[in-house]
Design a protein around this motif. Structure first.
Motif, short mmCIF file in Angstrom:
data_model
loop_
_atom_site.label_atom_id
_atom_site.label_comp_id
_atom_site.label_asym_id
_atom_site.label_seq_id
_atom_site.Cartn_x
_atom_site.Cartn_y
_atom_site.Cartn_z
N ILE A 11 -6.49 -27.20 -3.16
CA ILE A 11 -5.46 -27.65 -4.08
C ILE A 11 -6.04 -28.67 -5.05
N ALA A 12 -6.90 -29.53 -4.60
CA ALA A 12 -7.40 -30.62 -5.43
C ALA A 12 -8.36 -30.17 -6.52
N HIS A 13 -9.03 -29.04 -6.34
CA HIS A 13 -10.03 -28.62 -7.31
C HIS A 13 -9.87 -27.16 -7.68
N THR A 14 -9.80 -26.89 -8.97
CA THR A 14 -9.70 -25.54 -9.46
C THR A 14 -11.01 -24.79 -9.25
N LYS A 15 -10.92 -23.58 -8.79
CA LYS A 15 -12.09 -22.72 -8.62
C LYS A 15 -11.93 -21.52 -9.55
N VAL A 16 -13.04 -20.97 -9.99
CA VAL A 16 -13.00 -19.75 -10.78
C VAL A 16 -12.59 -18.61 -9.86
N THR A 17 -11.60 -17.80 -10.27
CA THR A 17 -11.15 -16.69 -9.43
C THR A 17 -11.96 -15.42 -9.67
N SER A 18 -12.49 -15.26 -10.89
CA SER A 18 -13.36 -14.12 -11.16
C SER A 18 -14.21 -14.39 -12.39
N THR A 19 -15.31 -13.66 -12.47
CA THR A 19 -16.20 -13.78 -13.62
C THR A 19 -16.64 -12.40 -14.07
N VAL A 20 -16.95 -12.30 -15.35
CA VAL A 20 -17.56 -11.11 -15.92
C VAL A 20 -18.79 -11.60 -16.66
N PRO A 21 -19.98 -11.17 -16.27
CA PRO A 21 -20.29 -10.33 -15.10
C PRO A 21 -20.00 -11.08 -13.80
N ALA A 22 -19.89 -10.31 -12.73
CA ALA A 22 -19.68 -10.91 -11.41
C ALA A 22 -20.96 -11.64 -10.99
N ASN A 23 -20.80 -12.64 -10.16
CA ASN A 23 -21.96 -13.38 -9.66
C ASN A 23 -22.91 -12.42 -8.95
N GLU A 24 -24.19 -12.52 -9.26
CA GLU A 24 -25.27 -11.72 -8.69
C GLU A 24 -25.20 -10.23 -9.08
N ARG A 63 -28.49 -17.14 -16.04
CA ARG A 63 -27.60 -18.06 -15.33
C ARG A 63 -26.55 -18.58 -16.31
N VAL A 64 -25.30 -18.55 -15.90
CA VAL A 64 -24.19 -19.13 -16.67
C VAL A 64 -23.76 -20.39 -15.94
N ILE A 65 -23.78 -21.50 -16.67
CA ILE A 65 -23.37 -22.79 -16.10
C ILE A 65 -22.13 -23.24 -16.85
N TRP A 66 -21.13 -23.69 -16.12
CA TRP A 66 -19.91 -24.19 -16.77
C TRP A 66 -19.48 -25.49 -16.14
N ARG A 67 -18.80 -26.29 -16.96
CA ARG A 67 -18.19 -27.56 -16.51
C ARG A 67 -16.81 -27.65 -17.13
N GLY A 68 -15.94 -28.37 -16.44
CA GLY A 68 -14.59 -28.56 -16.96
C GLY A 68 -13.89 -29.73 -16.29
N ILE A 69 -12.67 -29.95 -16.72
CA ILE A 69 -11.83 -31.01 -16.16
C ILE A 69 -10.51 -30.38 -15.74
N SER A 70 -10.16 -30.55 -14.47
CA SER A 70 -8.92 -29.97 -13.95
C SER A 70 -7.72 -30.77 -14.43
N ALA A 71 -6.55 -30.21 -14.19
CA ALA A 71 -5.30 -30.87 -14.61
C ALA A 71 -5.14 -32.24 -13.96
N ASP A 72 -5.70 -32.43 -12.76
CA ASP A 72 -5.58 -33.72 -12.09
C ASP A 72 -6.72 -34.68 -12.46
N GLY A 73 -7.57 -34.25 -13.43
CA GLY A 73 -8.61 -35.13 -13.94
C GLY A 73 -9.95 -35.05 -13.23
N HIS A 74 -10.05 -34.20 -12.22
CA HIS A 74 -11.32 -34.06 -11.49
C HIS A 74 -12.32 -33.23 -12.30
N PRO A 75 -13.58 -33.67 -12.35
CA PRO A 75 -14.60 -32.84 -12.98
C PRO A 75 -14.93 -31.65 -12.07
N ILE A 76 -15.08 -30.50 -12.66
CA ILE A 76 -15.35 -29.27 -11.94
C ILE A 76 -16.57 -28.62 -12.57
N LYS A 77 -17.41 -28.00 -11.77
CA LYS A 77 -18.54 -27.28 -12.34
C LYS A 77 -18.87 -26.09 -11.47
#
Length: 116
Positions: free
Chosen positions: A20-33, A93-107
């Motif tokens: 709940i505290a941290h948003t996770k990516v639910t899917s990617t294109v391309p898929a991981n690996e 390699r695709v690297i991403w960073r973001g900020i969740s609605a609750d202000g937590h940094p996500i990567k």
């Protein structure tokens, strides 16, 4: 003793659940690996809730950053799409960073390979 037990139970149940505290990516294109037969037309992250994507980078197997065509708007999104250049055979390699609605940094990151 009973009040101490109640306090401990309250603290345990009031701690945020990691999912709940941290948003996770639910899917990617391309898929991981993924191993692709050709260069991908797009790179896409799909999220279960809005997230401000602050960085999205594509790196080749030597760590060189490749240019992605993307909207650099910092409005919260549930989907982030970027257009890569035509990629030669190799691992990326695709690297991403973001900020969740609750202000937590996500990567996070994914890797994929374009086969020869």
């Amino acid at each position: 003793m009973f009040s101490t037990l109640l306090t401990v139970l309250f603290l345990i149940t009031s701690l945020p659940n990691e999912s709940i505290a941290h948003t996770k990516v639910t899917s990617t294109v391309p898929a991981n690996e993924a191993v692709l037969k050709k260069s991908p037309d797009e790179i896409k992250l799909t999220l279960p809730e809005s997230l401000k994507i602050t960085a999205l980078k594509l790196l080749d197997n030597q760590g060189n950053e490749l240019t992605l065509k993307q909207d650099k708007n910092l409005n919260p999104v549930t989907e982030k799409i970027a257009i890569p250049p035509s990629l030669d055979a190799g691992t990326y390699r695709v690297i991403w960073r973001g900020i969740s609605a609750d202000g937590h940094p996500i990567k996070g990151q994914i890797t994929f390979t374009v086969s020869p």
